[in-house]
Motif scaffolding. Structure first.
Motif, PDB file in Angstrom:
ATOM      1  N   GLU A 664      48.433  36.910  45.189  1.00 17.90           N
ATOM      2  CA  GLU A 664      47.759  36.493  43.961  1.00 17.90           C
ATOM      3  C   GLU A 664      46.928  37.613  43.361  1.00 17.90           C
ATOM      4  N   GLY A 665      46.756  38.714  44.116  1.00 16.33           N
ATOM      5  CA  GLY A 665      45.987  39.847  43.636  1.00 16.33           C
ATOM      6  C   GLY A 665      44.585  39.874  44.204  1.00 16.33           C
ATOM      7  N   ARG A 666      43.964  41.046  44.198  1.00 12.12           N
ATOM      8  CA  ARG A 666      42.591  41.195  44.679  1.00 12.12           C
ATOM      9  C   ARG A 666      42.041  42.551  44.249  1.00 12.12           C
ATOM     10  N   LYS A 667      40.726  42.731  44.492  1.00 14.29           N
ATOM     11  CA  LYS A 667      40.113  44.029  44.290  1.00 14.29           C
ATOM     12  C   LYS A 667      40.425  44.920  45.489  1.00 14.29           C
ATOM     13  N   LEU A 668      40.662  46.179  45.214  1.00  8.20           N
ATOM     14  CA  LEU A 668      40.903  47.124  46.295  1.00  8.20           C
ATOM     15  C   LEU A 668      39.585  47.533  46.938  1.00  8.20           C
ATOM     16  N   THR A 669      39.657  47.854  48.218  1.00 13.92           N
ATOM     17  CA  THR A 669      38.483  48.370  48.910  1.00 13.92           C
ATOM     18  C   THR A 669      38.198  49.793  48.447  1.00 13.92           C
ATOM     19  N   GLU A 850      51.246  46.912  38.378  1.00 12.49           N
ATOM     20  CA  GLU A 850      50.482  46.076  39.306  1.00 12.49           C
ATOM     21  C   GLU A 850      48.977  46.335  39.219  1.00 12.49           C
ATOM     22  N   VAL A 851      48.588  47.483  38.666  1.00 16.36           N
ATOM     23  CA  VAL A 851      47.162  47.782  38.500  1.00 16.36           C
ATOM     24  C   VAL A 851      46.667  47.010  37.274  1.00 16.36           C
ATOM     25  N   ALA A 852      46.123  45.834  37.528  1.00 19.44           N
ATOM     26  CA  ALA A 852      45.688  44.965  36.441  1.00 19.44           C
ATOM     27  C   ALA A 852      44.488  45.544  35.706  1.00 19.44           C
ATOM     28  N   ALA A 876      47.325  43.004  40.819  1.00 14.38           N
ATOM     29  CA  ALA A 876      47.886  41.661  40.697  1.00 14.38           C
ATOM     30  C   ALA A 876      49.369  41.791  40.417  1.00 14.38           C
ATOM     31  N   ALA A 877      50.119  40.732  40.746  1.00 19.57           N
ATOM     32  CA  ALA A 877      51.537  40.719  40.408  1.00 19.57           C
ATOM     33  C   ALA A 877      51.662  40.770  38.893  1.00 19.57           C
ATOM     34  N   PRO A 878      52.334  41.784  38.353  1.00 21.50           N
ATOM     35  CA  PRO A 878      52.315  41.972  36.899  1.00 21.50           C
ATOM     36  C   PRO A 878      53.314  41.080  36.191  1.00 21.50           C
TER      37      PRO A 878
END
Length: 890
Positions: A664-669, A850-852, A876-878
């Motif tokens: 579903e996507g997330r913030k990168l560390t 993918e980089v939202a 996120a899935a684009p």
């Protein structure tokens, strides 16, 4: 599209695409499935012995079931096969089989009946894009030397092909990474195919009006009457299953009974009957459908489903569709005289191409052109724009010698990236004027296939400026500009002469020039109201002869003594002696008038018409737009940015890993962000999270003094002012004091989340970000951090791919740009380093949908370079981009 319920596991739906072939017809490209076995047998059975031998190097008159099973069962990773279909029958097969990690063998088999239509080129293009996504960098093939058509498919695609000959076979090897030449070939083929597909609309030899009723108030009757009344030079057929004759023409019950090949079928039947008609048109081999029927997506969910079935049926049969709910198309060419529209009369021939999505607005557009006596070359209304759009007509207008300028009334935009790409090419040869009131979802009419957008309207403006498009606010302004750029030369600069017979009107004109960024270098010259025609001629001659003048604005109040005709003649004759544009303001007069138009006896090719405006503000606004367009034409477009040191594969691994655990996507560390940016040559400054004063001191010692201590709490992040940060801390004591002070102040706000970071060189803080928009795709933004961004919205936007000129323009586009160039005695920042950073961000955004969201804040720009002090990335899935790297109708 293939029925999802019957698809094999792993079937890549995103590879499906409708494509326009070289002859303007449509084919459907999709991955092969086991269900295609019987289709493959039929396809092979239709092939000639020569084609079979060229493909298999043997006379295999019949394929075994075992062979067909192997051909149709693939894993869509190491073994990939695509089929091109028309009317659900295979007309081409392309496949690759991975040989090594980076190499695959490719092969094609094209139907004898479709050879020469570009099917092989399309399939190579799609396979190459798919292979690159799988990490394949090279294609190989074995081709018989007599198979010249297949050999040309590889060489003509723009790749650097290596050939060797052994044992009677030509071995081919080439890298599939897009090159400048291969991209140019792809776009040129797309342009030619889509332009050709519009010729069957605008230059049909035969038209069938389906639903041509005998009732005068019916749509079908009106369109048939308009076609006949315009004197169409081709054959016209009426299709009506309830009448023997309509308007003097014999009526046929079905289009399949028409004794001629039909290029254009005008569909004017109730919506519920349209699908049956489309299927009959497919059976009859009709090239293009013009659907004027209403009751589709604009009418609700049931109509939307009917509209989707209309598109699927038409494209499956290789047909293009204009509409539904279209007002029609017009071509005023004397050799055609086509008025397949609801306009009662064919507009006078001219050199303005017009496109309107709305039927009602189409009526207004044509009426406005008629009031101004502005001739039309082509007019088209797309209606619900289910297939054919303004992009298709722009492709046609690029090469149309009869069209000198283009006006587009857009209610929505389905593919902005493709629009920008085509518009830039069209604007390089002729002005493109766009009326578009907004880009929000509120502005999308019911029935239009358009995704919602999250970008600010300024991003849309920036896209148009990049493409050299002239944006106006309404139809009135569009024709103000059109009548100038169609009939007068473009200005060579911003310097203007103002000549008139009223001090007040001259002053008003000069003030308008200043407000629009033009420079009045001659006048205002105000003649007496009773001046004769000779005095007007003399004053205008001096204005045109002045070397400091690029354009001449004339503004006249109707004189009491000298007839209007004498003044108009003086203006026109003075303008004919110069290559400088001339605009006239005659109060109450607008458009192209008889007094300001040349006679038929004057030399061909000269600018014989001076456009008239009722008020000077209208003339000045139009001149300013034409001047900006001329400046864009004269500018260097730049070259695409290609920063060195990019490891796209490494960046893709970061993104893929994150989405594998969180689809579903997330913030990168912080570690992932650092790795992602490093793959694109962007260094992120380290920061050490600290919870206590002792940890802060230890971090400072490790980083080296001087340092900063700052809060990273969302409440204070990126806020203007220094409330959450202490800078230039040069000792342990200063760090302890700073930490304690910040902690005491921010703990009550739950904002005492701190990091320690190396102190940066004093500079100008900036923000660089990219966002993946559902409609526009990647959008790159730049601003100066602090109040210009947070309070004033002073943010520039550009749509990748960018050139070096685009990047430079983006930096200069913000009002706070002077802060970068040595404001108030400060040293200028390293602009080249800032441009390189933005270029890398633009390429990253273009490569990785993918980089939202990616935000670099702050970016510290200083005389020695740029430092990226903070970064946040969300993946996120684009959504599937509307303009992929292969030909596709969307």
């Amino acid at each position: 599209m293939t029925d999802v319920a019957t698809l094999p596991p792993g079937y890549p739906v995103q590879w499906e695409a409708d494509v326009v072939l070289r002859d303007g017809s449509v084919a459907h490209v999709r991955p092969i499935t086991p269900a295609d076995a019987e289709r493959v047998h039929r396809f092979h059975a239709r092939q000639s012995e020569e084609s079979i031998y060229m493909r298999f190097f043997a006379p295999l008159r019949q394929l075994s079931d075992r062979d067909v099973k192997r051909f149709t069962n693939v894993d869509y990773v190491d073994r990939v096969a695509l089929v091109a279909t028309v009317r659900d029958e295979i007309v081409g097969i392309g496949r690759y089989d991975r040989v090594t990690r980076n190499s695959a063998e490719v092969a094609f088999n094209i139907s004898d009946h479709f050879q020469g239509r570009g099917v092989g080129s399309v399939m190579l293009e799609h396979l190459a894009t798919i292979a690159q996504e799988a990490g394949i960098t090279e294609f190989t093939a074995e081709v018989l030397p007599q198979n010249r058509k297949m050999l040309s498919v590889f060489s003509d695609a723009g790749y650097e092909v290596e050939r060797s000959f052994e044992d009677g076979v030509v071995s081919i090897r080439f890298e599939i990474k897009p090159t400048e030449r291969s991209e140019a070939v792809r776009l040129s083929r797309e342009h030619r195919a889509e332009a050709v597909s519009m010729r069957s609309v605008l230059f049909p030899d035969t038209i069938a009006v389906i639903g041509a009723s005998r009732r005068p108030d019916s749509i079908g009757h009106q369109i048939l009457a308009n076609i006949l009344g315009a004197g169409f030079n081709g054959a016209v057929y009426a299709v009506n299953n309830e009448a023997m004759e309509v308007l003097g023409l014999a009526a046929y019950a079905r289009v399949t009974e028409v004794p001629d090949h039909v290029d254009l079928a005008v569909v004017a039947v109730p919506a519920a009957q349209v699908l049956e008609v489309v299927e009959e048109c497919a059976e009859a081999g009709v090239k293009t459908l013009l659907v004027v029927s209403a009751g589709f997506a604009e009418a609700g969910a049931e109509g939307a489903e009917l509209q989707n079935r209309l598109l699927h049926t038409a494209r499956g049969a290789g047909m293009r569709v204009i509409g539904p709910n279209s007002f029609g198309v017009i071509n005023s060419d004397a050799d055609v005289r086509l008025n397949a529209s609801l306009a009662p009369e064919l507009p006078p021939p001219g050199h303005l191409g017009l496109f309107s999505q709305s039927g009602a607005l189409g009526i207004a557009v044509l009426a406005s052109a008629a009031r101004r006596n502005l001739g039309i070359s082509v007019f088209a209304s797309a209606g619900n724009r289910v297939d054919v759009s303004g992009n298709d007509f722009m492709q046609y207008w690029i090469d149309d010698p009869q069209t000198h300028a283009v006006g587009l009334y857009l209610e929505s935009m389905g593919n902005p990236r493709k629009f920008s790409r085509i518009a830039r090419r069209l604007a390089a040869t002729k002005p493109v004027i766009v009326v578009k009131s907004g880009v929000s979802s509120y502005g999308v009419p019911p029935g239009h296939r358009a995704r919602q957008t999250r970008v600010r309207p300024e991003a849309f403006d920036a896209m148009l400026r990049q493409a050299g498009v002239i944006r106006v606010e309404n139809v009135h302004q569009m024709f103000d500009v059109a009548q100038l750029v169609v009939h007068q030369p473009l200005p060579k600069g911003r310097r203007v002469a103002v000549v008139g017979n009223s001090d007040a009107l001259g002053a008003l004109t000069a003030e308008a020039c200043v407000s629009w960024g033009l420079e009045v270098t001659h006048g205002p010259v105000s003649l007496p109201s009773e001046a004769k025609g000779e005095q007007f001629s003399e004053a205008l001659a001096k204005a045109f002869a002045d070397p400091s003048v690029d354009s001449v604005l004339t503004c006249f109040i109707p004189p009491l003594v000298t007839p209007d005709e004498d003044v108009a003649t003086a203006v026109r004759e003075a303008a004919l002696t110069s290559d400088k544009p001339c605009l006239a303001t005659f109060l109450g007069m607008r458009g192209v008038t008889a007094q300001l138009s040349g006679s038929d006896s004057e030399p061909e090719g000269r600018r014989e018409v001076v456009p008239a405006y009722s008020m000077p503000e209208d003339a000045v606004r139009a001149l300013a737009a034409a001047t900006r367009y001329a400046e864009w034409l004269g500018r260097d477009r730049g070259i695409p940015v290609l920063p060195s040191g990019i490891d796209r594969a490494a960046a893709e691994r970061v993104v893929t890993s994150a989405l594998e655990t969180h689809p579903e996507g997330r913030k990168l560390t912080l570690e992932e962000v650092t790795e992602l940016l490093a793959a694109y040559g962007i260094s992120l400054w380290g920061s050490v999270p600290v919870r206590t004063v002792d940890e802060a001191v230890a971090a400072a010692e490790a980083l080296g003094y001087p340092v900063v201590v700052k809060s990273v709490a969302p409440l204070l992040r990126h806020q203007p002012g220094m409330g959450g940060i202490r800078v230039d801390l040069a000792s342990e004591g200063e760090v302890r004091a700073a930490f304690a002070g910040l902690n005491d102040r921010l703990a009550p706000l739950a904002a005492n989340t701190f990091v320690v970071q190396k102190m940066a060189t004093p500079g100008v803080p900036c923000v660089v970000r990219t966002d993946e928009d559902p409609l526009f795709g990647p959008v790159v933004s730049f601003s100066v951090a602090g109040p210009p961004t947070e309070l004033l919205g002073d943010i520039g936007h550009r749509i990748p791919p960018l050139t070096d000129v685009d990047v430079s323009d983006l930096i200069s586009s913000v009002k706070a740009a002077p802060m970068l160039h040595g404001h108030r005695g400060a040293a200028p920042v390293h602009r080249a380093a800032l441009a390189d950073l933005i270029a890398r961000m633009s390429v990253l955004a273009d490569n990785l949908p993918e980089v939202a969201s990616l935000v670099l804040n702050p970016v510290n720009a200083h005389p020695g370079g740029v430092d990226v002090l903070g970064a946040e990335v969300t993946v996120a899935a684009p959504p599937r981009r509307k303009d992929p790297g292969r030909r596709s109708l969307t």
